[in-house]
Design an enzyme around this catalytic site. Structure first.
Site, PDB file in Angstrom:
ATOM      1  N   GLY A   1       8.684 -24.563   4.146  1.00 28.59           N
ATOM      2  CA  GLY A   1       9.015 -23.371   3.382  1.00 28.59           C
ATOM      3  C   GLY A   1       7.838 -22.928   2.537  1.00 28.59           C
ATOM      4  O   GLY A   1       7.263 -23.730   1.792  1.00 28.59           O
TER       5      GLY A   1
ATOM      6  N   HIS B   1      -8.035  -3.430 -26.631  1.00 25.46           N
ATOM      7  CA  HIS B   1      -9.222  -3.669 -25.801  1.00 25.46           C
ATOM      8  C   HIS B   1     -10.091  -4.738 -26.452  1.00 25.46           C
ATOM      9  O   HIS B   1     -10.294  -4.713 -27.666  1.00 25.46           O
ATOM     10  CB  HIS B   1     -10.019  -2.379 -25.635  1.00 25.46           C
ATOM     11  CG  HIS B   1     -11.303  -2.562 -24.886  1.00 25.46           C
ATOM     12  ND1 HIS B   1     -11.340  -2.700 -23.519  1.00 25.46           N
ATOM     13  CD2 HIS B   1     -12.587  -2.658 -25.321  1.00 25.46           C
ATOM     14  CE1 HIS B   1     -12.599  -2.856 -23.133  1.00 25.46           C
ATOM     15  NE2 HIS B   1     -13.383  -2.840 -24.219  1.00 25.46           N
TER      16      HIS B   1
END
Length: 571
Positions: A261, A539
């Site tokens: 999986g 920022h």
């Protein structure tokens, strides 16, 4: 949740996942913080003053007991019922529902037959994140190119397997203890034993070998969670053929491990094992790895997370038989073609991890006593999580949340569903928007998503007659990512150009699991792109990846009023 918490059981490769503060802000009243679907009380934080769990049989060491604590704000039960609300299962979903019920003034009890915290805390999200924290640091220290780019020199990195295992176990134990204490402190009655519905608004609980107790409630929530799904033909011995439950104990680090999986569980464990030195082989039933992801994100993730690492894979095959190692022989895996069912290959490996998803734990719940039949083990519910009987009628006062209903097998989805149910039983017409619930895979780098994939969005658009827009931004253009020397990554926005509706957001890159929430909250609140593009981001931060993503979208609709609500103050 594992974190490893996401696709519906029964789909090959699907898995259950299985998780800033400013000094300028002064909090004047208690707030409800949640971590990985957990309330802040799970982390030992105090201050709340206002008024997926597996149902595993409990090995008895004493009589059934009721743990309770007085809390005036917990309300008083109606005369005809013992409680306003009984929750069967004390995982993240049950815990979230219980605490919200107390806040709403409901007399609340929670029944647990194993340990508080359920899969997420004890066998999923929490311990897996501890292992992944280790693998992330190991991977960084082992990358000579990465360290050299930062001007750092590090000698060969090593690890102590038992120390790593202890870190995961200790974290799980701490969170489990804090969850229990938080419910006691708020006056939630913790009823120890296996809960079974015996009739309308009536539940029995108790341990094997001891008399049952009967309690009644105005409303009942089923929150019994899930267990690892093991396909037929696979023999699990807990040592060489294991599930995620065993793998989280990290009792060994095999030289070569096959992972059956390639969904969230498989991907996260491949990250752990390869960082600790193992070679990994994926066995995937579908034709491509990572079938649950947006295809474009999946391809990029494969290029970064799989191709450069000691990982190979077989796709389009079923593991029809897996035999544990014994008598000096290795683990033997027999593969057949997923379409033709013809024999394909036989692998011999040191260990095999079965990561084929999770199955609902609803057997023995007593649903037949209220005329309810499960569908592939899942309890049928409507959009308000009300249980539906065999005649298609709603069962009064009975709800089901979390993995047991199969809507979205995520720990934080279970918690959100529990809160939604409490809102309903206290008179609020709340319906949870499941498309607003984010999901994450905690690999290095991380993957996160919310809403529709691009193929899903285009299918919806074709049916409903609208256009689909796609915008993308790269982490290579983000200052913070470049400062960290982590510029590998992509953010993808799927939207409607005509009205600015966000259909889906997918992120692969540094801290993607943290970045996704701006998008998920926008979907939950119905915020359109033409409005969110005016939001300001600090920022330099990774959040600017989302800022640039929204700004790059081409929306035809005009923005709503986004000016200040009062005159700006000059500074």
């Amino acid at each position: 949740m594992h974190s490893i918490c996401f696709q519906a059981t029964g789909v090959p490769g699907s898995n259950y996942i299985f998780d800033s503060c400013s000094p300028a802000l002064a909090i004047s009243k208690p707030i409800n913080l949640r971590f990985c679907g957990l309330r802040k009380e799970a982390f030992g934080f105090s201050g709340l003053t206002h008024s997926s769990s597996g149902r595993v049989h409990f090995s008895s060491r004493g009589h059934s007991k009721k743990v309770s604590a007085s809390a005036e704000s917990n309300g008083s039960p109606p005369k005809s019922f013992d409680y306003d609300l009984i929750i069967i299962g004390a995982g993240v979903g049950g815990h979230g529902a219980a605490l919200h019920a107390v806040e709403k003034g409901l007399k609340t009890a929670i029944i647990e037959g194993d340990v508080v915290g359920g899969t997420c805390v004890n066998r999923g999200c929490v311990p897996s994140k501890a292992l992944l924290a280790v693998s992330g640091k190991m991977r960084e220290l082992q990358s000579e190119h990465h360290m050299k780019a930062l001007g750092l020199q590090v000698s060969a990195a090593g690890y102590d397997r038992q120390g790593v295992a202890d870190h995961a176990n200790n974290l799980a134990s701490k969170i489990q203890s804090n969850l229990t204490n938080s419910m006691k402190a708020l006056g939630v009655d913790i009823l120890t034993g296996v809960g079974t519905i015996v009739g309308p608004q009536k539940v029995k609980y108790g341990k094997v070998g001891f008399p049952d107790n009967i309690v009644t409630a105005k409303n009942i929530i089923i929150a019994t969670g899930s267990v690892p799904f093991v396909p037929k033909g696979i023999e699990v011995d807990g040592k060489t053929v294991i599930t995620s439950d065993h793998a989280l104990k990290l009792e060994s680090v095999p030289d070569w491990i096959a992972i059956v999986g390639s969904g969230y569980i498989g991907l996260e464990f491949s990250d752990v094992y390869t960082a600790l030195g193992s070679e990994v082989t994926f066995i995937e039933a579908l034709d491509q790895l990572m079938p649950g992801f947006d295809p474009e994100i999946g391809k990029l993730a494969q290029r970064v997370l799989i191709n450069p690492r000691k990982i190979d894979y077989h796709t389009g095959v079923f593991a029809t038989k897996i035999t544990p190692a014994k008598d000096g022989k290795p683990v033997i895996i027999e593969l057949i073609d997923a379409k033709t069912k013809e024999p394909k290959d036989t692998l011999e490996v040191d260990a095999a991890l079965i990561a084929t998803g999770r199955a609902p734990f609803t057997n023995g719940l007593g649903l037949e006593n209220v005329n309810v039949v499960t569908q592939r083990g899942f309890v049928p519910v409507d959009e308000r999580l009300r249980v539906i009987d065999t005649n298609g009628n709603l069962v009064p006062h009975l709800y089901c949340i979390g993995d047991a209903n199969g809507k979205m097998m995520l720990a934080h989805a279970a918690s959100a569903q529990g809160i939604s149910v409490v809102e309903q039983v206290t008179g609020q017409g709340h319906v949870l928007n499941h498309l607003s619930i984010p999901a994450a895979c905690f690999t290095h780098p991380e993957i996160s998503m919310v809403g529709l994939t691009e193929p899903q969005a285009r299918e919806k658009a074709q049916k409903e007659g609208f256009e689909v827009g796609v915008a993308k931004t790269s982490f290579k253009a983000n200052t913070k990512a470049l400062a960290e020397n982590e510029g590998e990554g992509l953010a993808k926005l799927i939207y409607r150009p005509d009205n600015g509706e966000i259909l889906g957001v997918h992120i692969f890159g540094l801290h993607a699991a943290d970045l996704i929430h701006e998008a998920s909250n926008a979907i939950a609140l119905g915020t359109r792109i033409q409005d969110i593009k005016f939001a300001v981001h600090a920022h330099p931060t990774l959040s600017e990846v989302l800022d640039e993503l929204f700004k790059s979208a081409k929306v035809k609709a005009a923005a709503s009023s986004h000016g200040p609500v009062s005159e700006p103050v000059a500074v």
